[in-house]
Design a protein around this motif. Structure first.
Motif, PDB file in Angstrom:
ATOM      1  N   ILE A   7       4.102 -45.242   3.601  1.00 18.69           N
ATOM      2  CA  ILE A   7       4.231 -44.515   2.350  1.00 18.69           C
ATOM      3  C   ILE A   7       4.332 -43.033   2.687  1.00 18.69           C
ATOM      4  O   ILE A   7       3.536 -42.483   3.433  1.00 18.69           O
ATOM      5  CB  ILE A   7       3.010 -44.761   1.449  1.00 18.69           C
ATOM      6  CG1 ILE A   7       2.928 -46.245   1.101  1.00 18.69           C
ATOM      7  CG2 ILE A   7       3.068 -43.913   0.199  1.00 18.69           C
ATOM      8  CD1 ILE A   7       1.684 -46.628   0.355  1.00 18.69           C
ATOM      9  N   ARG A   8       5.307 -42.421   2.094  1.00 18.87           N
ATOM     10  CA  ARG A   8       5.529 -40.995   2.363  1.00 18.87           C
ATOM     11  C   ARG A   8       4.989 -40.181   1.206  1.00 18.87           C
ATOM     12  O   ARG A   8       5.214 -40.498   0.060  1.00 18.87           O
ATOM     13  CB  ARG A   8       7.017 -40.729   2.538  1.00 18.87           C
ATOM     14  CG  ARG A   8       7.560 -41.564   3.696  1.00 18.87           C
ATOM     15  CD  ARG A   8       8.808 -41.019   4.194  1.00 18.87           C
ATOM     16  NE  ARG A   8       8.482 -39.794   4.894  1.00 18.87           N
ATOM     17  CZ  ARG A   8       9.305 -39.175   5.698  1.00 18.87           C
ATOM     18  NH1 ARG A   8      10.491 -39.656   5.907  1.00 18.87           N
ATOM     19  NH2 ARG A   8       8.968 -38.070   6.296  1.00 18.87           N
ATOM     20  N   ARG A   9       4.256 -39.172   1.513  1.00 14.49           N
ATOM     21  CA  ARG A   9       3.696 -38.295   0.487  1.00 14.49           C
ATOM     22  C   ARG A   9       4.621 -37.110   0.298  1.00 14.49           C
ATOM     23  O   ARG A   9       5.203 -36.599   1.235  1.00 14.49           O
ATOM     24  CB  ARG A   9       2.326 -37.786   0.907  1.00 14.49           C
ATOM     25  CG  ARG A   9       1.331 -38.911   1.067  1.00 14.49           C
ATOM     26  CD  ARG A   9      -0.018 -38.383   1.331  1.00 14.49           C
ATOM     27  NE  ARG A   9      -0.700 -38.376   0.043  1.00 14.49           N
ATOM     28  CZ  ARG A   9      -1.778 -37.688  -0.236  1.00 14.49           C
ATOM     29  NH1 ARG A   9      -2.313 -36.928   0.665  1.00 14.49           N
ATOM     30  NH2 ARG A   9      -2.334 -37.749  -1.406  1.00 14.49           N
ATOM     31  N   SER A  10       4.684 -36.683  -0.920  1.00 11.84           N
ATOM     32  CA  SER A  10       5.468 -35.507  -1.236  1.00 11.84           C
ATOM     33  C   SER A  10       4.735 -34.285  -0.677  1.00 11.84           C
ATOM     34  O   SER A  10       3.516 -34.237  -0.630  1.00 11.84           O
ATOM     35  CB  SER A  10       5.628 -35.387  -2.748  1.00 11.84           C
ATOM     36  OG  SER A  10       6.206 -34.164  -3.088  1.00 11.84           O
ATOM     37  N   THR A  11       5.457 -33.311  -0.287  1.00 12.05           N
ATOM     38  CA  THR A  11       4.834 -32.119   0.295  1.00 12.05           C
ATOM     39  C   THR A  11       4.070 -31.304  -0.735  1.00 12.05           C
ATOM     40  O   THR A  11       3.197 -30.529  -0.389  1.00 12.05           O
ATOM     41  CB  THR A  11       5.897 -31.212   0.947  1.00 12.05           C
ATOM     42  OG1 THR A  11       6.872 -30.867  -0.031  1.00 12.05           O
ATOM     43  CG2 THR A  11       6.537 -31.898   2.132  1.00 12.05           C
ATOM     44  N   ASP A  12       4.376 -31.492  -2.027  1.00 11.64           N
ATOM     45  CA  ASP A  12       3.662 -30.732  -3.059  1.00 11.64           C
ATOM     46  C   ASP A  12       2.661 -31.625  -3.808  1.00 11.64           C
ATOM     47  O   ASP A  12       2.358 -31.383  -4.965  1.00 11.64           O
ATOM     48  CB  ASP A  12       4.651 -30.087  -4.021  1.00 11.64           C
ATOM     49  CG  ASP A  12       5.519 -31.100  -4.723  1.00 11.64           C
ATOM     50  OD1 ASP A  12       6.208 -30.715  -5.675  1.00 11.64           O
ATOM     51  OD2 ASP A  12       5.501 -32.284  -4.332  1.00 11.64           O
ATOM     52  N   ALA A  13       2.113 -32.632  -3.179  1.00 10.41           N
ATOM     53  CA  ALA A  13       1.186 -33.557  -3.830  1.00 10.41           C
ATOM     54  C   ALA A  13      -0.214 -32.995  -3.947  1.00 10.41           C
ATOM     55  O   ALA A  13      -1.009 -33.474  -4.738  1.00 10.41           O
ATOM     56  CB  ALA A  13       1.142 -34.878  -3.062  1.00 10.41           C
ATOM     57  N   GLY A  14      -0.581 -31.976  -3.225  1.00 10.84           N
ATOM     58  CA  GLY A  14      -1.937 -31.437  -3.238  1.00 10.84           C
ATOM     59  C   GLY A  14      -2.099 -30.298  -4.220  1.00 10.84           C
ATOM     60  O   GLY A  14      -1.198 -29.931  -4.959  1.00 10.84           O
ATOM     61  N   VAL A  15      -3.300 -29.729  -4.239  1.00 11.71           N
ATOM     62  CA  VAL A  15      -3.614 -28.596  -5.082  1.00 11.71           C
ATOM     63  C   VAL A  15      -3.681 -27.364  -4.193  1.00 11.71           C
ATOM     64  O   VAL A  15      -4.323 -27.376  -3.152  1.00 11.71           O
ATOM     65  CB  VAL A  15      -4.981 -28.811  -5.776  1.00 11.71           C
ATOM     66  CG1 VAL A  15      -5.355 -27.622  -6.634  1.00 11.71           C
ATOM     67  CG2 VAL A  15      -4.955 -30.073  -6.615  1.00 11.71           C
ATOM     68  N   THR A  16      -3.038 -26.320  -4.634  1.00 15.85           N
ATOM     69  CA  THR A  16      -3.037 -25.106  -3.817  1.00 15.85           C
ATOM     70  C   THR A  16      -4.343 -24.349  -3.996  1.00 15.85           C
ATOM     71  O   THR A  16      -5.099 -24.571  -4.952  1.00 15.85           O
ATOM     72  CB  THR A  16      -1.871 -24.187  -4.204  1.00 15.85           C
ATOM     73  OG1 THR A  16      -2.105 -23.708  -5.528  1.00 15.85           O
ATOM     74  CG2 THR A  16      -0.540 -24.897  -4.124  1.00 15.85           C
ATOM     75  N   LEU A  17      -4.597 -23.466  -3.090  1.00 11.62           N
ATOM     76  CA  LEU A  17      -5.802 -22.648  -3.151  1.00 11.62           C
ATOM     77  C   LEU A  17      -5.809 -21.800  -4.417  1.00 11.62           C
ATOM     78  O   LEU A  17      -6.845 -21.655  -5.065  1.00 11.62           O
ATOM     79  CB  LEU A  17      -5.884 -21.763  -1.900  1.00 11.62           C
ATOM     80  CG  LEU A  17      -7.104 -20.856  -1.812  1.00 11.62           C
ATOM     81  CD1 LEU A  17      -8.380 -21.675  -1.810  1.00 11.62           C
ATOM     82  CD2 LEU A  17      -7.019 -19.987  -0.581  1.00 11.62           C
ATOM     83  N   ILE A  18      -4.688 -21.277  -4.819  1.00  8.38           N
ATOM     84  CA  ILE A  18      -4.594 -20.449  -6.028  1.00  8.38           C
ATOM     85  C   ILE A  18      -4.951 -21.277  -7.256  1.00  8.38           C
ATOM     86  O   ILE A  18      -5.725 -20.836  -8.110  1.00  8.38           O
ATOM     87  CB  ILE A  18      -3.159 -19.872  -6.190  1.00  8.38           C
ATOM     88  CG1 ILE A  18      -2.770 -19.032  -4.993  1.00  8.38           C
ATOM     89  CG2 ILE A  18      -3.027 -19.128  -7.502  1.00  8.38           C
ATOM     90  CD1 ILE A  18      -3.251 -17.620  -5.028  1.00  8.38           C
ATOM     91  N   GLU A  19      -4.410 -22.494  -7.347  1.00 12.76           N
ATOM     92  CA  GLU A  19      -4.719 -23.354  -8.493  1.00 12.76           C
ATOM     93  C   GLU A  19      -6.214 -23.677  -8.540  1.00 12.76           C
ATOM     94  O   GLU A  19      -6.837 -23.656  -9.603  1.00 12.76           O
ATOM     95  CB  GLU A  19      -3.914 -24.653  -8.421  1.00 12.76           C
ATOM     96  CG  GLU A  19      -2.426 -24.453  -8.638  1.00 12.76           C
ATOM     97  CD  GLU A  19      -1.598 -25.677  -8.320  1.00 12.76           C
ATOM     98  OE1 GLU A  19      -0.543 -25.840  -8.956  1.00 12.76           O
ATOM     99  OE2 GLU A  19      -2.008 -26.480  -7.448  1.00 12.76           O
ATOM    100  N   MET A  20      -6.780 -23.969  -7.397  1.00 10.44           N
ATOM    101  CA  MET A  20      -8.212 -24.271  -7.332  1.00 10.44           C
ATOM    102  C   MET A  20      -9.041 -23.072  -7.765  1.00 10.44           C
ATOM    103  O   MET A  20     -10.014 -23.206  -8.510  1.00 10.44           O
ATOM    104  CB  MET A  20      -8.591 -24.685  -5.905  1.00 10.44           C
ATOM    105  CG  MET A  20     -10.019 -25.137  -5.762  1.00 10.44           C
ATOM    106  SD  MET A  20     -10.382 -26.626  -6.673  1.00 10.44           S
ATOM    107  CE  MET A  20      -9.665 -27.823  -5.590  1.00 10.44           C
ATOM    108  N   MET A  21      -8.649 -21.874  -7.330  1.00  2.82           N
ATOM    109  CA  MET A  21      -9.380 -20.671  -7.706  1.00  2.82           C
ATOM    110  C   MET A  21      -9.270 -20.399  -9.202  1.00  2.82           C
ATOM    111  O   MET A  21     -10.251 -19.991  -9.839  1.00  2.82           O
ATOM    112  CB  MET A  21      -8.892 -19.475  -6.889  1.00  2.82           C
ATOM    113  CG  MET A  21      -9.324 -19.558  -5.423  1.00  2.82           C
ATOM    114  SD  MET A  21      -8.711 -18.207  -4.412  1.00  2.82           S
ATOM    115  CE  MET A  21      -9.510 -16.817  -5.141  1.00  2.82           C
ATOM    116  N   VAL A  22      -8.115 -20.642  -9.793  1.00  5.06           N
ATOM    117  CA  VAL A  22      -7.933 -20.436 -11.232  1.00  5.06           C
ATOM    118  C   VAL A  22      -8.875 -21.368 -12.003  1.00  5.06           C
ATOM    119  O   VAL A  22      -9.542 -20.957 -12.958  1.00  5.06           O
ATOM    120  CB  VAL A  22      -6.460 -20.661 -11.642  1.00  5.06           C
ATOM    121  CG1 VAL A  22      -6.316 -20.761 -13.152  1.00  5.06           C
ATOM    122  CG2 VAL A  22      -5.593 -19.539 -11.099  1.00  5.06           C
TER     123      VAL A  22
END
Length: 151
Positions: A7-22
């Motif tokens: 199974i291949r994961r999309s490269t944008d499947a995670g949460v970025t540091l900026i989103e987490m900080m917001v």
């Protein structure tokens, strides 16, 4: 024959540091607005708990009176609701589990004050200081006298 492809994961499947900080900043702002309102009122919460406890105790006292014709005497106290009393007058009937599983203490850890007089009773919490009387958080929290004819 079956073969399984990884199974291949999309490269944008995670949460970025900026989103987490917001998200963390938003949670912090909400907490900063709500927490002072909740933390600033522990005494009001304790008074509410005391009133609720006393209403529950009053309900158990009413059941006791319905079963036995009178409230427990002052000498028998509230413990007569949790365990069958040996102090006269003995109850005519007694439910298997009693009227209360245990007699609660008030939110400050002191026993509620119970007094029976004829067909009425008085019940109160002594407040934060545990002494009769007082003002503010030390004020008594009464449950007004009940009449046996009031039901």
């Amino acid at each position: 024959m079956l073969t399984f492809a990884p199974i291949r994961r999309s490269t944008d499947a995670g949460v970025t540091l900026i989103e987490m900080m917001v998200v963390l900043v938003m949670i912090s702002v909400v907490a900063a607005l709500i927490v002072p309102n909740v933390i600033g009122r522990p005494d009001e919460a304790r008074a509410t708990v005391a009133s609720t406890d006393m209403r529950s105790i009053a309900g158990a006292l009413q059941l006791y009176r319905l079963d036995n014709g009178a409230y427990p005497t002052t000498a028998q106290g509230l413990s007569a609701l949790a365990e069958r009393t040996a102090t006269p007058p003995l109850p005519r009937t007694w439910p298997q589990d009693g009227y209360l599983t245990a007699v609660p203490l008030d939110p400050w850890g002191t026993p509620y004050v119970y007094e029976a007089r004829g067909g009425t009773f008085n019940l109160l919490s002594r407040g934060a200081d545990g002494v009769i009387g007082g003002e503010g958080i030390n004020a008594d929290i009464p449950l007004r006298a009940r009449s046996a004819s009031a039901g």
